[in-house]
Design an enzyme around this catalytic site. Structure first.
Site, PDB file in Angstrom:
ATOM      1  N   SER A 132       0.842  -1.204   0.000  1.00 23.62           N
ATOM      2  CA  SER A 132       0.000   0.000   0.000  1.00 23.62           C
ATOM      3  C   SER A 132       0.872   1.246   0.000  1.00 23.62           C
ATOM      4  CB  SER A 132      -0.908  -0.008   1.234  1.00 23.62           C
ATOM      5  OG  SER A 132      -1.845  -1.060   1.120  1.00 23.62           O
ATOM      6  N   ARG A 268     -36.154 -23.169  -7.011  1.00 25.71           N
ATOM      7  CA  ARG A 268     -36.027 -23.969  -5.789  1.00 25.71           C
ATOM      8  C   ARG A 268     -37.334 -23.874  -4.993  1.00 25.71           C
ATOM      9  NH1 ARG A 268     -33.311 -27.836  -2.653  1.00 25.71           N
ATOM     10  NH2 ARG A 268     -33.229 -27.165  -0.487  1.00 25.71           N
ATOM     11  N   GLN A 279     -40.081 -12.727   0.858  1.00 27.09           N
ATOM     12  CA  GLN A 279     -39.523 -11.384   0.734  1.00 27.09           C
ATOM     13  C   GLN A 279     -38.066 -11.349   1.221  1.00 27.09           C
ATOM     14  OE1 GLN A 279     -41.249  -7.901   2.853  1.00 27.09           O
ATOM     15  NE2 GLN A 279     -42.386  -7.647   0.953  1.00 27.09           N
ATOM     16  N   LEU A 338     -28.243 -19.985  -2.137  1.00 29.48           N
ATOM     17  CA  LEU A 338     -28.171 -21.386  -2.576  1.00 29.48           C
ATOM     18  C   LEU A 338     -27.956 -22.346  -1.404  1.00 29.48           C
ATOM     19  CD1 LEU A 338     -27.700 -19.934  -5.424  1.00 29.48           C
ATOM     20  CD2 LEU A 338     -26.419 -21.986  -6.023  1.00 29.48           C
ATOM     21  N   GLU A 363      -4.608  -4.032  -7.223  1.00 38.72           N
ATOM     22  CA  GLU A 363      -4.623  -2.670  -7.809  1.00 38.72           C
ATOM     23  C   GLU A 363      -5.019  -1.627  -6.767  1.00 38.72           C
ATOM     24  OE1 GLU A 363      -5.357  -3.652 -12.476  1.00 38.72           O
ATOM     25  OE2 GLU A 363      -5.406  -1.582 -11.809  1.00 38.72           O
TER      26      GLU A 363
HETATM   27  N1  COS Z   1      -2.000  11.399 -10.356  1.00 41.43           N
HETATM   28  C1  COS Z   1      -0.915  12.219 -10.446  1.00 41.43           C
HETATM   29  N2  COS Z   1      -0.089  12.438  -9.391  1.00 41.43           N
HETATM   30  C2  COS Z   1      -0.388  11.863  -8.225  1.00 41.43           C
HETATM   31  C3  COS Z   1      -1.497  11.027  -8.063  1.00 41.43           C
HETATM   32  C4  COS Z   1      -2.331  10.824  -9.188  1.00 41.43           C
HETATM   33  N3  COS Z   1      -3.411  10.034  -9.121  1.00 41.43           N
HETATM   34  N4  COS Z   1      -1.544  10.570  -6.800  1.00 41.43           N
HETATM   35  C5  COS Z   1      -0.490  11.114  -6.167  1.00 41.43           C
HETATM   36  N5  COS Z   1       0.202  11.887  -7.029  1.00 41.43           N
HETATM   37  C6  COS Z   1       1.408  12.674  -6.735  1.00 41.43           C
HETATM   38  C7  COS Z   1       1.151  13.668  -5.625  1.00 41.43           C
HETATM   39  O1  COS Z   1       0.634  14.885  -6.142  1.00 41.43           O
HETATM   40  C8  COS Z   1       2.522  13.872  -5.038  1.00 41.43           C
HETATM   41  O2  COS Z   1       3.254  14.743  -5.853  1.00 41.43           O
HETATM   42  P1  COS Z   1       4.320  15.799  -5.221  1.00 41.43           P
HETATM   43  O3  COS Z   1       5.507  14.969  -4.856  1.00 41.43           O
HETATM   44  O4  COS Z   1       4.588  16.748  -6.329  1.00 41.43           O
HETATM   45  O5  COS Z   1       3.645  16.419  -4.039  1.00 41.43           O
HETATM   46  C9  COS Z   1       3.164  12.498  -5.172  1.00 41.43           C
HETATM   47  O6  COS Z   1       2.418  11.804  -6.208  1.00 41.43           O
HETATM   48  C10 COS Z   1       3.078  11.675  -3.894  1.00 41.43           C
HETATM   49  O7  COS Z   1       1.699  11.603  -3.545  1.00 41.43           O
HETATM   50  P2  COS Z   1       1.175  11.324  -2.059  1.00 41.43           P
HETATM   51  O8  COS Z   1       1.898  12.240  -1.111  1.00 41.43           O
HETATM   52  O9  COS Z   1      -0.296  11.344  -2.070  1.00 41.43           O
HETATM   53  O10 COS Z   1       1.718   9.842  -1.821  1.00 41.43           O
HETATM   54  P3  COS Z   1       1.581   8.868  -0.584  1.00 41.43           P
HETATM   55  O11 COS Z   1       2.896   8.283  -0.340  1.00 41.43           O
HETATM   56  O12 COS Z   1       0.846   9.531   0.524  1.00 41.43           O
HETATM   57  O13 COS Z   1       0.703   7.648  -1.170  1.00 41.43           O
HETATM   58  C11 COS Z   1      -1.140   6.399  -2.017  1.00 41.43           C
HETATM   59  C12 COS Z   1      -0.445   7.773  -1.832  1.00 41.43           C
HETATM   60  C13 COS Z   1      -1.423   5.668  -0.726  1.00 41.43           C
HETATM   61  C14 COS Z   1      -2.444   6.771  -2.698  1.00 41.43           C
HETATM   62  C15 COS Z   1      -0.273   5.515  -2.948  1.00 41.43           C
HETATM   63  O14 COS Z   1       0.890   5.074  -2.291  1.00 41.43           O
HETATM   64  C16 COS Z   1      -1.040   4.321  -3.483  1.00 41.43           C
HETATM   65  O15 COS Z   1      -1.819   4.446  -4.407  1.00 41.43           O
HETATM   66  N6  COS Z   1      -0.793   3.117  -2.908  1.00 41.43           N
HETATM   67  C17 COS Z   1      -1.399   1.898  -3.387  1.00 41.43           C
HETATM   68  C18 COS Z   1      -0.587   1.345  -4.481  1.00 41.43           C
HETATM   69  C19 COS Z   1      -1.281   0.253  -5.188  1.00 41.43           C
HETATM   70  O16 COS Z   1      -2.326   0.443  -5.763  1.00 41.43           O
HETATM   71  N7  COS Z   1      -0.652  -0.933  -5.168  1.00 41.43           N
HETATM   72  C20 COS Z   1      -1.116  -2.032  -5.892  1.00 41.43           C
HETATM   73  C21 COS Z   1      -0.173  -2.268  -7.005  1.00 41.43           C
HETATM   74  S1  COS Z   1      -0.898  -2.818  -8.451  1.00 41.43           S
HETATM   75  S2  COS Z   1      -1.270  -4.673  -8.201  1.00 41.43           S
END
Ligand code: COS
Length: 381
Positions: A132, A268, A279, A338, A363
């Protein structure tokens, strides 16, 4: 203008995907769920029909489907089998960093591969200690001359065991945290890249998730997408775009479970009447139907926003959470309707329930989606 009508081409595409789900996926879904084998014949056929390479642009010889069209296809594929759907859908995830940040030459170099043969790409972001917290990755890519030297471990890499190339996220500057990450295309045959064991999963057993181990793996510096330090933004933009296809998967799995439960409730007989007449049961089915319809609309909205270049971090996170929570709730209720039959492998609802669980996790977990939504609403978006 607001119009939910599909074009004749979109309706045809959806019908084609449904046909594929009925005739190619469903007959073998149990087999691949039981064995966890890689379903090459299914994927070859998906490639013949253009589903495996759907998002490859026309400029690279691909079908150039939109995200709305991808969502239409993905709903049907997930209806057919949640695991097989994931392998096909994740090919879109694997190439999206290239679509977002690749130069014209890089797009031609990597994306035409998917047009020439049923080739897989894999998105590699998660690490054992950075799931995450994607910005906390430690996999390191060091520029030495005209090469990146990569060291570290990635995990949960979907399609990783069978991919021809990876869109890898690694740190090129650990002092800069998330802003020090970069996205690099890594070919499968890179010396120093070892593919680990596949995850033995509860559901979606036809899909493949592996660890990737990099030990002084060398790739050309020219494989960098965009600029150094842009990796985290590329990853976030990718996920904004691709979460609609996961939401569509939620709609498909939920619909599969719902249809079986509805049919069962109507046929069923207990206490001299179909159980639908109670219901307690019909209201469960009404709620299931309500949530599926809402999920689909949210999915289409998120996909449409990507197609129209509108920032959709909030809407794609809402769609992903709502639709995949729906898949979990609907499939669990379907098992309940079921009863003992639902818990047995004679019916598909238990598989839907197992498959749905992973949709809430991959994701970006649905807890992370709520974090994204909360950040967005705090900023007034
Ligand atoms: N589009 C463009 N830029 C984005 C963005 C988006 N959707 N989301 C974040 N950013 C940018 C922010 O603006 C910030 O930029 P600056 O450095 O210029 O300030 C930078 O990215 C860091 O963003 P943020 O501070 O929000 O990052 P965090 O570390 O707090 O993390 C989350 C944000 C938790 C949302 C992120 O780590 C996340 O999505 N984690 C899950 C990952 C995931 O989906 N894993 C599964 C993998 S695929 S199987």
């Amino acid at each position: 203008m607001l119009d939910f009508t599909l074009t004749p081409e979109q309706a045809e595409l959806r019908a084609q995907a449904h046909d594929f789900a009925v005739n190619v996926m469903r007959p073998v879904a149990r087999h691949y769920d039981n064995t966890g084998e890689w379903a090459t014949p299914v994927y070859n056929k998906a490639w013949d029909l253009g589903f495996l390479q759907a998002l490859v642009p026309k400029s690279c010889g691909g079908p150039g489907k939109t995200q709305v069209e991808e969502a239409l296809v993905c709903e049907e594929l997930a209806w057919g089998c949640g695991g097989l759907y994931t392998s096909i859908m994740a090919n879109g995830l694997g190439i999206t960093p290239i679509l977002i940040a690749g130069s014209d030459d890089q797009k031609k170099q990597w994306l035409t591969k998917l047009v020439e043969a049923p080739v897989f790409a894999a998105f590699s972001l998660s690490e054992p200690n950075a799931g995450s917290d994607a910005g906390g990755m430690t996999c390191r890519a060091e520029l030495k001359g005209d090469k990146y030297i990569i060291n570290g471990t990635k995990c949960y890499c979907t399609n990783g065991g069978y991919a021809d190339f990876y869109t890898l996220f690694a740190s090129t500057n650990p002092d800069k945290g998330a802003r020090g990450t970069s996205c690099i295309v890594v070919p499968r045959d890179t010396p120093g890249l070892k593919i680990g064991k596949a995850l033995d999963k509860m559901g979606q057993r036809a899909s493949n998730q592996v660890e990737l181990h990099f030990e002084n793996a060398e790739v050309p510096a020219a494989n960098l997408l965009g600029k150094e330090g842009m990796g985290f933004i590329i990853a976030m933009k990718t996920l904004d775009q691709t979460r609609a296809a996961v939401a569509a998967g939620g709609v498909g799995v939920a619909r599969a479970a719902f249809e079986i439960a509805l049919d069962y409730a109507k046929t069923r007989i207990q206490f001299g009447q179909p159980i639908f007449s109670n219901q307690a049961i019909s209201f469960m089915l009404a709620d299931m139907s309500k949530k599926i319809e809402a999920s689909r609309l949210l999915t289409w909205q998120a996909a449409w926003m990507t197609d129209n270049n509108i920032k959709n971090s909030k809407q794609s996170a809402i769609a992903k959470t709502f639709a995949t929570d729906t898949a979990m709730e609907v499939s669990t209720d379907a098992v309940q309707i079921l009863g003992g039959n639902g818990y047995s492998r004679d019916f598909l609802v238990e598989k839907c329930m197992r498959d749905a669980k992973l949709l809430q996790i991959y994701e970006g977990t649905n807890q992370i989606q709520r974090l994204v939504i909360a950040k967005e609403i705090q900023q007034g978006n």
